[in-house]
Write a protein that holds these residues in place. Structure first.
Motif, PDB file in Angstrom:
ATOM      1  N   ASP A 329     -27.042  18.610 -17.564  1.00 59.72           N
ATOM      2  CA  ASP A 329     -26.273  17.555 -18.228  1.00 59.72           C
ATOM      3  C   ASP A 329     -27.159  16.513 -18.905  1.00 59.72           C
ATOM      4  N   ASP A 330     -28.465  16.562 -18.665  1.00 59.07           N
ATOM      5  CA  ASP A 330     -29.361  15.561 -19.242  1.00 59.07           C
ATOM      6  C   ASP A 330     -29.696  15.911 -20.689  1.00 59.07           C
ATOM      7  N   PRO A 331     -29.734  14.917 -21.576  1.00 63.13           N
ATOM      8  CA  PRO A 331     -30.080  15.195 -22.972  1.00 63.13           C
ATOM      9  C   PRO A 331     -31.564  15.503 -23.110  1.00 63.13           C
ATOM     10  N   VAL A 332     -31.922  16.281 -24.129  1.00 58.51           N
ATOM     11  CA  VAL A 332     -33.338  16.538 -24.382  1.00 58.51           C
ATOM     12  C   VAL A 332     -33.991  15.267 -24.930  1.00 58.51           C
ATOM     13  N   ASN A 333     -33.335  14.641 -25.881  1.00 63.27           N
ATOM     14  CA  ASN A 333     -33.827  13.368 -26.412  1.00 63.27           C
ATOM     15  C   ASN A 333     -33.298  12.246 -25.522  1.00 63.27           C
ATOM     16  N   THR A 334     -34.183  11.671 -24.720  1.00 64.14           N
ATOM     17  CA  THR A 334     -33.753  10.652 -23.753  1.00 64.14           C
ATOM     18  C   THR A 334     -33.904   9.232 -24.288  1.00 64.14           C
ATOM     19  N   THR A 335     -34.305   9.088 -25.545  1.00 65.87           N
ATOM     20  CA  THR A 335     -34.503   7.756 -26.117  1.00 65.87           C
ATOM     21  C   THR A 335     -33.216   6.942 -26.045  1.00 65.87           C
ATOM     22  N   GLY A 336     -33.305   5.773 -25.439  1.00 62.72           N
ATOM     23  CA  GLY A 336     -32.147   4.898 -25.332  1.00 62.72           C
ATOM     24  C   GLY A 336     -31.119   5.334 -24.312  1.00 62.72           C
ATOM     25  N   ARG A 337     -31.401   6.400 -23.587  1.00 62.49           N
ATOM     26  CA  ARG A 337     -30.450   6.900 -22.596  1.00 62.49           C
ATOM     27  C   ARG A 337     -30.886   6.468 -21.200  1.00 62.49           C
ATOM     28  N   VAL A 338     -29.928   6.292 -20.319  1.00 63.75           N
ATOM     29  CA  VAL A 338     -30.199   5.868 -18.947  1.00 63.75           C
ATOM     30  C   VAL A 338     -29.782   6.983 -17.999  1.00 63.75           C
TER      31      VAL A 338
END
Length: 504
Positions: A329-338
């Motif tokens: 469920d985690d995005p590959v691009n984690t920029t700005g994500r918590v």
């Protein structure tokens, strides 16, 4: 008397922290941000990914440059406050927060530089990168490097505690790819450590970085992306009525990992149970090659497992699609994500190639799984058992073949990597009975192995905060490397500027 001593220690900490913050306020550039306990940002700046272990720093600085990182270390050293480097906040023991209250956290997540040299095929990566963004940056050049599947994990900690991933049998560990680092030493100097300059510091950082430096960037080896990847999953369902067959299945997997799994195969057996649920077993992994080879590769293991899967799935996809799929469920691009935090206790065991587990040991492990109820407050547990090293057609896999003395990483003789996680069903509150349960479960292996006179090791990335420093050093590094690391600590950090519960 004890109360007076505690009050005196607290006052000394407050005074020292005041001096630290004064030093930083006058010297840091606008590229960096200092967060003190009185700041509105402090709760978010200090929260850990694992809420079981929550600590409160004397201050946190988000450094935006090498110069500011050096200033931060110098100010902390002058104030005699222990420094802890922090990357992705993903330490299972919250050691990125110091592992205790009052540490000074130097957060490197703003260090996001990236460059790729097509001549050497090396990439130079800021220590603030997370694994998902690292994969994306390398993908722009058609390259990849070994690392774990959780995209939110930071490269700073992951690369320096080991950095195992499903491609590690093919390419090695992420720590094995480090060819050069830029780091801030305990003296506050920004140095480059490489095989030709400060090679002993590079050796120590490549396995034990938090005891020696704040790493600012890594130069790492990269590899051509596989043309395709083939994911597979065999669910064997509930096998609660067949403990003897479960033992045979685990012995078969261990034997397969030792000599029959090709290096292109990353695979794991998972044993798990939810509270009140049934005991489950599944075999999954990725073959970094053509899909048509999977039956030939996996079938010998399936033939040796004495029961059939109730279902199986497979998925042929490109390399980056595989990175996204394995990240769940985690995005590959984690920029700005918590990332959502959890409440857990993690342990690990490395089963050496030279001392595979006996049938008696696996039997005790399975009997505990079958007969011991999950404690109240524990929502689930798992044992993820990875094929870690081994050989294939007489040739050792990349992880096993990497020279043991080339870096500080321990466990090079590993055949299986076993990760044990127990999770609480209450956010931020881990039940006391969970620790005893997990340690007793692991003890079915560790105590039996010790009784047999064999060695046992563990994997530092799955750090156990209940271990003492001496226990951790013995399990994660072994006697010889511990001796060398202690000597290097005296050379590079005699005043123990970098300090946390498992520090050298």
């Amino acid at each position: 008397m004890l109360l007076l001593t505690a009050v005196a220690c607290l006052l000394n900490t407050v005074v020292a922290a005041g001096g630290l913050q004064s030093c930083l306020h006058t010297r840091l550039s606008p590229a960096s941000t200092l967060v003190s306990p009185s700041s509105a940002e402090y709760p978010n700046a200090t929260v850990s990914n694992n809420l079981s272990w929550q600590y409160f720093a004397s201050a946190v600085v988000f450094v935006g440059s090498a110069e500011d990182a050096a200033i931060a270390v110098k100010c902390a050293a002058a104030s005699k406050i222990p420094v802890t480097p922090r990357g992705g906040r993903h330490s299972y023991a919250s050691f990125g927060s110091g592992g205790r209250n009052g540490s000074f956290v130097v957060d490197v997540t703003r260090l996001q530089s990236f460059s790729y040299d097509p001549k050497t095929t090396y990439a130079t990566v800021g220590a603030g990168f997370r694994l998902g963004n690292l994969a994306l940056a390398l993908d722009a050049h058609g390259r990849a490097t070994p690392h774990g599947t959780c995209t939110f994990v930071g490269i700073g900690g992951h690369a320096t505690c080991g950095g195992y991933g499903l491609t590690s049998r093919l390419w090695g560990l992420l720590v094995d790819q480090i060819v050069r680092v830029t780091a801030v030493t305990a003296a506050g100097d920004v140095v480059e450590a490489s095989p030709s300059k400060h090679s002993d510091l590079l050796w120590a950082i490549s396995g034990a970085a938090p005891s020696f430096a704040v790493v600012l960037s890594f130069t790492i080896r990269t590899y051509p992306q596989p043309a395709s990847t083939s994911y597979f999953d065999f669910d064997f369902g509930n096998f609660s009525d067949t403990p003897s067959l479960a033992v045979k299945a685990l012995l078969a997997f261990q034997s397969f990992a030792a000599t029959s799994a090709p290096p292109e195969l990353g695979t794991q057996f998972t044993v798990g149970r939810s509270a009140g649920g049934t005991l489950g077993l599944r075999l999954s992994g990725v073959y970094y090659g053509v899909e048509t080879a999977i039956p030939t590769v996996i079938q010998p293991l399936l033939d040796a497992i004495p029961f059939s899967p109730i279902s199986n799935t497979s998925k042929l996809q490109g390399y980056m699609a595989s990175v996204a799929f394995l990240g769940g469920d985690d995005p590959v691009n984690t920029t700005g994500r918590v990332e959502s935090p959890n409440t857990a206790y993690e342990k690990s065991i490395i089963v050496p190639t030279s001392a595979p587990l006996s049938e008696e040991t696996w039997t005790k492990f399975v009997e505990f799984a079958f007969n011991t109820p999950v404690p109240p407050g524990i929502s689930s547990y798992y044992w993820q058992i990875d094929a870690f090293g081994g050989s294939y057609r007489g040739k050792r896999t990349a992880m096993a073949a990497f020279p043991s003395d080339a870096n500080a990483f321990g466990g090079r003789d590993g055949l299986l990597l076993m990760q044990h996680g127990t999770y609480s069903d209450t956010s931020g509150s881990y039940p006391a009975g969970g620790h005893a349960f997990a340690n007793s479960f692991a003890g079915t292996i560790t105590e039996t192995v010790r009784t047999e006179g064999k060695k046992i090791e563990a994997y530092q990335c799955y750090v156990d905060p209940l271990l003492s420093a001496d226990e951790a050093h013995a399990l994660y590094f072994g006697h010889e490397k511990t001796h060398k690391l202690k000597a290097l600590k005296h050379k590079w950090d005699p005043a123990r500027v970098f300090d946390y519960p498992h520090a050298f």
